[in-house]
Design a protein around this motif. Structure first.
Motif, mmCIF file in Angstrom:
data_model
loop_
_atom_site.group_PDB
_atom_site.id
_atom_site.type_symbol
_atom_site.label_atom_id
_atom_site.label_comp_id
_atom_site.label_asym_id
_atom_site.label_seq_id
_atom_site.Cartn_x
_atom_site.Cartn_y
_atom_site.Cartn_z
ATOM 1 N N ALA A 82 -13.286 22.585 -27.564
ATOM 2 C CA ALA A 82 -13.521 21.457 -28.467
ATOM 3 C C ALA A 82 -12.218 20.978 -29.106
ATOM 4 N N ALA A 83 -11.318 21.899 -29.413
ATOM 5 C CA ALA A 83 -10.008 21.517 -29.949
ATOM 6 C C ALA A 83 -9.174 20.819 -28.880
ATOM 7 N N ALA A 84 -9.227 21.334 -27.661
ATOM 8 C CA ALA A 84 -8.461 20.722 -26.560
ATOM 9 C C ALA A 84 -8.906 19.297 -26.289
ATOM 10 N N GLN A 85 -10.183 19.010 -26.512
ATOM 11 C CA GLN A 85 -10.697 17.656 -26.279
ATOM 12 C C GLN A 85 -9.986 16.642 -27.174
ATOM 13 N N VAL A 86 -9.788 16.990 -28.435
ATOM 14 C CA VAL A 86 -9.105 16.082 -29.367
ATOM 15 C C VAL A 86 -7.662 15.860 -28.925
ATOM 16 N N VAL A 87 -6.982 16.917 -28.547
ATOM 17 C CA VAL A 87 -5.593 16.799 -28.103
ATOM 18 C C VAL A 87 -5.519 15.918 -26.856
ATOM 19 N N ALA A 88 -6.434 16.130 -25.911
ATOM 20 C CA ALA A 88 -6.430 15.340 -24.672
ATOM 21 C C ALA A 88 -6.712 13.864 -24.941
ATOM 22 N N SER A 90 -5.984 12.192 -27.764
ATOM 23 C CA SER A 90 -5.072 11.598 -28.745
ATOM 24 C C SER A 90 -3.884 10.930 -28.052
ATOM 25 N N PRO A 91 -3.546 9.712 -28.486
ATOM 26 C CA PRO A 91 -2.400 9.016 -27.882
ATOM 27 C C PRO A 91 -1.077 9.540 -28.422
ATOM 28 N N ARG A 92 -0.022 9.232 -27.712
ATOM 29 C CA ARG A 92 1.319 9.542 -28.224
ATOM 30 C C ARG A 92 1.590 8.667 -29.442
ATOM 31 N N ARG A 93 2.409 9.193 -30.353
ATOM 32 C CA ARG A 93 2.824 8.392 -31.503
ATOM 33 C C ARG A 93 3.620 7.191 -31.017
ATOM 34 N N GLU A 94 3.482 6.096 -31.698
ATOM 35 C CA GLU A 94 4.187 4.872 -31.309
ATOM 36 C C GLU A 94 5.685 4.958 -31.556
ATOM 37 N N ASP A 95 6.110 5.767 -32.515
ATOM 38 C CA ASP A 95 7.526 5.829 -32.874
ATOM 39 C C ASP A 95 8.249 7.030 -32.265
ATOM 40 N N ASN A 96 7.745 7.550 -31.154
ATOM 41 C CA ASN A 96 8.428 8.678 -30.512
ATOM 42 C C ASN A 96 9.842 8.282 -30.112
ATOM 43 N N ALA A 103 5.077 13.877 -28.881
ATOM 44 C CA ALA A 103 4.360 14.022 -30.149
ATOM 45 C C ALA A 103 3.139 13.106 -30.140
ATOM 46 N N LEU A 104 2.031 13.621 -30.659
ATOM 47 C CA LEU A 104 0.750 12.913 -30.615
ATOM 48 C C LEU A 104 0.363 12.348 -31.973
ATOM 49 N N GLU A 107 -6.258 12.284 -33.296
ATOM 50 C CA GLU A 107 -7.452 11.500 -33.602
ATOM 51 C C GLU A 107 -8.405 12.307 -34.485
ATOM 52 N N TYR A 108 -8.024 12.490 -35.763
ATOM 53 C CA TYR A 108 -8.846 13.261 -36.682
ATOM 54 C C TYR A 108 -10.216 12.619 -36.905
ATOM 55 N N GLY A 109 -10.301 11.315 -36.793
ATOM 56 C CA GLY A 109 -11.553 10.600 -37.037
ATOM 57 C C GLY A 109 -12.356 10.352 -35.778
ATOM 58 N N THR A 110 -12.107 11.111 -34.731
ATOM 59 C CA THR A 110 -12.802 10.899 -33.467
ATOM 60 C C THR A 110 -14.320 10.987 -33.622
ATOM 61 N N THR A 111 -15.016 10.244 -32.792
ATOM 62 C CA THR A 111 -16.473 10.344 -32.708
ATOM 63 C C THR A 111 -16.881 10.835 -31.326
#
Length: 183
Positions: A82-88, A90-96, A103-104, A107-111
């Motif tokens: 379930a934790a891996a799902q959020v990581v998978a 989540s997009p990369r940060r725009e300011d990498n 760096a990701l 998506e803490y607010g994922t549904t």
């Protein structure tokens, strides 16, 4: 200051902005009834104090009860999958800093069903160029082991962390391969 507290308050501010009026940060914004230093200290305090609630890294849970988190109409139990799902998801940060910066923007607010969004990602930061080939190859060898299935399983067994999935592993290996020698 605590990275775990910063991550937890960041989660609360993104997942429940109407219910959590505080800014995300490394200091707990409310005076606690009891506190402790570090994950081990908090885990010990929660286990000793009847009716207590706390937050620790998964590697410090040691048989304590954990919270299922409401996501998309269901309550999801904490698990590596379930934790891996959020990581998978989540997009990369725009300011990498570069294409090799993975760096990701979690998506803490994922549904997304089956996701446990209260996660923290560990990063390894290395130089893209080293002064000599031996140093560059040592860094690459270390990182290749860390992201390998064997390295991930060893880390997971030791800490309860979630291994990276194959898609992220491929991205990590491409970034590792980009490490080279300064001209």
């Amino acid at each position: 200051d605590s990275g775990t507290t910063e991550n937890f308050t960041n989660y609360l501010s993104q997942a429940a902005p109407d219910a959590w009026p505080h800014e995300a940060g490394g200091q707990w914004p409310i005076t606690p009834r009891e506190s402790a230093q570090g994950n081990s200290g908090i885990a010990d305090t929660v286990q000793r104090a009847e009716g207590s609630i706390g937050y620790v890294e998964m590697s410090h849970v040691h048989g304590m009860s954990t919270a299922n988190i409401g996501v998309g109409g269901e309550f999801v139990e904490i698990s590596p999958e379930a934790a891996a799902q959020v990581v998978a998801d989540s997009p990369r940060r725009e300011d990498n800093a570069s294409e090799h910066d993975l760096a990701l923007d979690l998506e803490y607010g994922t549904t997304e069903a089956g996701s446990y969004p209260l996660v923290l990602v560990s990063y390894e930061t290395v130089c893209e160029e080293y002064p000599d080939a031996t140093e560059a190859e040592n860094v690459k060898s270390f990182l290749r082991y860390v992201v390998s299935p064997e390295g991930q399983e060893a880390a997971s067994a030791e800490t309860g962390s979630t291994p990276v999935n194959d898609t992220l592993r491929e991205q990590l290996l491409a970034s590792i391969d980009a490490v080279g020698v300064r001209d």
